[in-house]
Design an enzyme around this catalytic site. Structure first.
Site, PDB file in Angstrom:
ATOM      1  N   HIS A  33      16.055  45.380  14.456  1.00 47.79           N
ATOM      2  CA  HIS A  33      17.125  46.171  15.055  1.00 47.79           C
ATOM      3  C   HIS A  33      18.447  45.669  14.475  1.00 47.79           C
ATOM      4  CE1 HIS A  33      19.202  48.721  17.766  1.00 47.79           C
ATOM      5  NE2 HIS A  33      19.729  47.737  18.472  1.00 47.79           N
ATOM      6  N   HIS A  45      25.910  49.277  18.032  1.00 47.33           N
ATOM      7  CA  HIS A  45      24.666  49.612  17.340  1.00 47.33           C
ATOM      8  C   HIS A  45      24.156  50.964  17.788  1.00 47.33           C
ATOM      9  CE1 HIS A  45      22.317  48.008  20.908  1.00 47.33           C
ATOM     10  NE2 HIS A  45      23.463  47.362  21.044  1.00 47.33           N
ATOM     11  N   CYS A 148      19.228  52.523  13.429  1.00 48.77           N
ATOM     12  CA  CYS A 148      20.257  51.496  13.619  1.00 48.77           C
ATOM     13  C   CYS A 148      20.695  50.856  12.307  1.00 48.77           C
ATOM     14  CB  CYS A 148      19.757  50.430  14.591  1.00 48.77           C
ATOM     15  SG  CYS A 148      18.183  49.673  14.092  1.00 48.77           S
TER      16      CYS A 148
END
Length: 187
Positions: A33, A45, A148
Site C-alpha cells: 500500500h 493515499h 494507491c
C-alpha cells in the site's frame, strides 16, 4: 543486536520527510500500500475497499468520515473520492514501513527510460493536497489502472504509474490475483 520490527518502524517514522513516497506491505508482502507523507504525522493515499466490508467507497461521495483505528489528532480519517488523509499508524495498519528511494531503487531505471523526473518535496505535498481537494480520483479505486501506487507516483513525479500493476499485467497474474483475493480459487 538487531532492532525489532516495532523499534525499526518507529525509527523510520521519526526520519520521514515531507514529500516521501512511503509504502507498507499487505498480505505478507503479496502487495504494498502506497501513500505520500505530508508532514505532522499525516499520509495522503488512495484507498481501496472499506476495511471489513469488501465494498469499495462510493465515488459519488465527496467527503465522508469512515471509522479509523485511532483517535490521534493527526488522523483526520477523511476521504475525498477515495483519497484519504490519515495518520501514519492508520496508513500502516500494523504493518512495516518503507520509504521508496527514487534514486537507488528499480524505479530509477523506469524513470530514466521514460524521461520522468522527481518533483521537489514541497511540490509533492502540494500536489497530494491538490488532488485530495480536487477529487481527481472520482472514479474510485481500480487494482490495475488507478491504485494507491498510481496516486503516489503521480504526486511524486507528475506521471501516474504502478510498478506492481506493470508486473501483474506482464506476468498475466492480474485475474488470478483478483480471484485469489476474493477467495474463489481452491488449492
Amino acid at each position: 543486536m538487531e532492532m525489532d520490527k516495532e523499534a525499526r518502524k518507529e525509527t523510520i517514522k521519526e526520519l520521514l520527510k515531507k514529500g516521501d513516497h512511503i509504502c507498507s506491505e499487505r498480505l505478507n508482502g503479496l502487495f504494498y500500500h502506497h501513500g505520500i507523507y505530508v508532514g505532522h504525522g499525516r499520509v495522503i493515499h488512495l484507498s481501496g475497499p472499506i476495511r471489513g466490508t469488501g465494498k469499495f467507497r462510493s465515488s459519488s461521495s465527496f467527503v465522508s468520515t469512515p471509522r479509523w483505528p485511532c483517535s490521534q489528532k493527526a488522523c483526520q480519517g477523511i476521504f475525498c473520492g477515495g483519497i484519504v488523509i490519515t495518520c501514519v499508524d492508520c496508513f500502516l495498519d500494523g504493518h512495516s514501513l518503507y520509504v521508496i528511494d527514487y534514486e537507488c531503487s528499480k524505479v530509477s531505471s523506469f524513470l530514466e527510460k521514460h524521461d520522468i523526473s522527481v518533483k521537489s518535496p514541497d511540490e509533492v505535498v502540494d500536489l497530494a493536497y491538490a488532488e485530495f481537494y480536487r477529487k481527481i480520483n472520482s472514479d474510485g479505486y481500480h487494482l490495475l489502472n488507478r491504485n494507491c501506487e498510481h496516486f503516489a507516483t503521480y504526486c511524486k513525479t507528475g506521471e501516474s504509474f504502478s510498478m506492481q500493476s506493470l508486473w501483474l499485467k506482464a506476468e498475466g497474474l492480474a485475474s488470478r490475483l483478483f480471484f485469489l483475493l476474493l477467495g474463489t480459487i481452491r488449492g
